[in-house]
Motif scaffolding. Structure first.
Motif, short mmCIF file in Angstrom:
data_model
loop_
_atom_site.label_atom_id
_atom_site.label_comp_id
_atom_site.label_asym_id
_atom_site.label_seq_id
_atom_site.Cartn_x
_atom_site.Cartn_y
_atom_site.Cartn_z
N TYR A 1 -2.40 -11.38 9.40
CA TYR A 1 -3.25 -11.07 8.13
C TYR A 1 -2.48 -10.47 6.98
O TYR A 1 -1.53 -10.25 7.04
CB TYR A 1 -4.29 -9.99 8.63
N ARG A 2 -3.24 -10.60 5.94
CA ARG A 2 -2.78 -10.32 4.66
C ARG A 2 -3.80 -9.69 3.69
O ARG A 2 -4.79 -10.27 3.44
CB ARG A 2 -1.88 -11.27 3.84
N ILE A 3 -3.57 -8.58 3.29
CA ILE A 3 -4.60 -7.92 2.14
C ILE A 3 -3.76 -8.45 0.90
O ILE A 3 -2.82 -7.96 0.38
CB ILE A 3 -4.65 -6.17 2.24
N GLN A 4 -4.65 -9.28 0.25
CA GLN A 4 -4.21 -9.80 -1.25
C GLN A 4 -4.33 -8.71 -2.05
O GLN A 4 -3.38 -8.59 -3.01
CB GLN A 4 -5.05 -10.91 -1.54
N GLY A 5 -5.09 -7.68 -2.09
CA GLY A 5 -5.29 -6.88 -3.14
C GLY A 5 -6.78 -6.39 -3.22
O GLY A 5 -7.49 -6.75 -2.16
N MET A 6 -7.01 -5.38 -4.00
CA MET A 6 -8.61 -5.04 -4.25
C MET A 6 -9.31 -6.14 -4.52
O MET A 6 -8.78 -6.99 -5.49
CB MET A 6 -8.80 -3.76 -4.99
N GLY A 175 -1.78 6.41 7.30
CA GLY A 175 -1.72 5.36 8.45
C GLY A 175 -2.57 4.05 8.25
O GLY A 175 -2.15 3.00 8.70
N LEU A 176 -3.70 4.20 7.53
CA LEU A 176 -4.56 3.20 7.26
C LEU A 176 -4.16 2.47 6.09
O LEU A 176 -3.83 1.29 6.12
CB LEU A 176 -6.05 3.65 6.93
N TYR A 177 -4.05 3.23 5.01
CA TYR A 177 -3.80 2.61 3.56
C TYR A 177 -2.43 1.99 3.27
O TYR A 177 -2.51 0.85 2.91
CB TYR A 177 -4.16 3.62 2.52
N ALA A 178 -1.55 2.64 3.86
CA ALA A 178 -0.08 2.17 3.67
C ALA A 178 0.25 1.23 4.77
O ALA A 178 0.79 0.03 4.68
CB ALA A 178 1.06 3.30 3.71
N ASP A 179 0.08 1.63 6.13
CA ASP A 179 0.44 0.91 7.28
C ASP A 179 -0.17 -0.42 7.69
O ASP A 179 0.03 -1.29 7.96
CB ASP A 179 0.39 1.89 8.76
N VAL A 180 -1.71 -0.35 7.44
CA VAL A 180 -2.43 -1.36 7.92
C VAL A 180 -2.90 -2.01 6.75
O VAL A 180 -2.78 -3.58 6.54
CB VAL A 180 -3.75 -0.81 8.55
N LEU A 181 -3.24 -1.54 5.57
CA LEU A 181 -3.84 -2.37 4.46
C LEU A 181 -2.73 -2.59 3.23
O LEU A 181 -3.11 -3.61 2.70
CB LEU A 181 -4.82 -1.38 3.82
N GLY A 264 -6.97 -13.75 6.82
CA GLY A 264 -6.97 -13.70 8.39
C GLY A 264 -7.58 -12.21 8.59
O GLY A 264 -7.30 -11.39 9.31
N MET A 265 -9.05 -12.40 8.74
CA MET A 265 -9.83 -11.20 8.84
C MET A 265 -9.93 -10.69 10.28
O MET A 265 -9.91 -9.66 10.57
CB MET A 265 -11.43 -11.69 8.62
N ALA A 266 -9.90 -11.91 11.28
CA ALA A 266 -9.83 -11.67 12.69
C ALA A 266 -8.80 -10.66 13.04
O ALA A 266 -8.61 -9.70 13.92
CB ALA A 266 -10.09 -12.81 13.65
N ALA A 267 -7.63 -11.04 12.71
CA ALA A 267 -6.25 -10.31 12.90
C ALA A 267 -6.33 -9.03 12.25
O ALA A 267 -5.56 -8.09 12.73
CB ALA A 267 -5.15 -11.27 12.27
N LEU A 268 -6.85 -8.89 11.26
CA LEU A 268 -6.81 -7.54 10.48
C LEU A 268 -7.77 -6.61 11.30
O LEU A 268 -7.46 -5.66 11.36
CB LEU A 268 -7.58 -7.57 9.18
N GLY A 269 -8.93 -7.08 11.86
CA GLY A 269 -9.88 -6.44 12.78
C GLY A 269 -9.01 -5.93 14.13
O GLY A 269 -9.03 -4.74 14.45
N GLN A 270 -8.01 -6.88 14.68
CA GLN A 270 -7.16 -6.35 15.73
C GLN A 270 -6.25 -5.41 15.29
O GLN A 270 -6.13 -4.32 16.21
CB GLN A 270 -6.29 -7.68 16.28
N ALA A 271 -5.71 -5.38 14.34
CA ALA A 271 -4.73 -4.37 13.62
C ALA A 271 -5.36 -3.11 13.55
O ALA A 271 -4.82 -1.86 13.88
CB ALA A 271 -3.98 -4.78 12.59
N LEU A 272 -6.79 -3.11 13.12
CA LEU A 272 -7.44 -1.91 12.98
C LEU A 272 -8.03 -1.35 14.17
O LEU A 272 -7.84 -0.01 14.57
CB LEU A 272 -8.75 -2.24 11.99
N ASP A 273 -7.96 -2.16 15.23
CA ASP A 273 -8.34 -1.76 16.60
C ASP A 273 -7.23 -1.00 17.17
O ASP A 273 -7.22 0.04 17.99
CB ASP A 273 -8.92 -2.72 17.51
#
Length: 276
Positions: A1-6, A175-181, A264-273
């Motif tokens: 997954y990739r967060i392109q930005g806000m 842990g959320l904003y830097a590591d996951v997002l 990659g929304m599904a992969a982001l959901g998995q990473a958040l879980d």
């Protein structure tokens, strides 16, 4: 997954037409993507399990910056917080807007917002000139200069540059904003009294303030338009921050949500879980 930005900030208001006119005049948010009244079943977890209806309009400034999703509850009468939301309260407390020329933007903002705009500029602890203002609903905005733009139509303001989010635990928030997002580049990280907040509620107190951006921003469909985006995390040191929607629900008055451009929304959901 990739967060392109806000991508956008959700701004819930008491008077939709007034807010759209205000944001168009003050911030040049004059390109509408949609304007409709619809049910919001995806927000049931933030509306006490009941599906509300709301009017929503996505608007943007084509000079650059992220969009607003301006919201107005339709199935209930929205209310503001019972106290003046301060830095360090939990949730989005301030939205940052971009400008090419802060002096020009300050003069414009004083004309449009009057006494709801700071009378003079201040400086952030990293030395950037800035000022703050409020919209008719008391939502607080910060103005900062930026050098990445999509076009120039002469308006002194661009769109959304970033936002300030109050957190209860800085380590967990990172842990959320830097590591996951992916907002992994730390531009500022200090604890103490913040000089540009001295005139704001609780501004004489100490805060842990961390300013983040992406070391490798994505190239999503709106990337060149939105430009580089920033998230500022704030933890109050002398009090426990109050959740900005205490005793209220999503679409009550305030900054309702932060939208990201995601691949990659599904992969982001998995990473958040996995991260909990």
């Amino acid at each position: 997954y990739r967060i392109q930005g806000m991508q956008h900030i959700g701004v819930a208001t008491s008077d939709m037409d007034r807010s759209l006119q205000f944001f168009r005049k003050l911030f040049g948010m004059d390109i509408p993507f949609f304007d409709s009244i619809q049910a919001a079943p995806l927000m049931d977890s933030h509306t006490r399990g009941e599906t509300i209806t709301k009017r929503a309009s996505m608007v943007m400034n084509l000079q650059g910056g992220c969009a607003f999703e301006v919201l107005r509850a339709d199935s209930f009468e929205p209310v503001a917080a019972s106290w003046e939301i301060a830095q360090g309260d939990l949730g989005i407390t301030t939205v940052q807007m971009k400008t090419r020329d802060i002096q020009k933007m300050h003069a414009h903002a004083r004309t449009v917002a009057g006494d709801d705009c700071d009378a003079k500029l201040s400086h952030t602890p990293w030395g950037a000139p800035t000022f703050y203002l409020q919209d008719p609903d008391g939502n607080r905005f910060q103005i900062l200069e930026a050098d990445d733009w999509f076009e120039n139509n002469g308006h002194p303001s661009g769109g959304v540059l970033g936002c300030t989010i109050g957190v209860s635990n800085m380590e967990e928030a990172m842990g959320l904003y830097a590591d996951v997002l992916g907002f992994d580049q730390v531009l500022f990280d200090e604890t103490g009294v913040q000089p540009d907040w001295s005139h704001l509620p609780h501004g004489s107190e100490s805060f842990h303030r961390v300013r983040l951006t992406q070391s490798a921003p994505g190239a999503g469909g709106f990337g060149h338009l939105t430009g580089r985006t920033y998230i500022e995390l704030v933890e109050a040191q002398e009090r426990k921050g109050r959740f900005i929607f205490t005793d209220r629900i999503w679409c009550d008055i305030g900054f309702a949500h932060l939208g990201f451009d995601v691949r990659g929304m599904a992969a982001l959901g998995q990473a958040l879980d996995i991260k909990g």
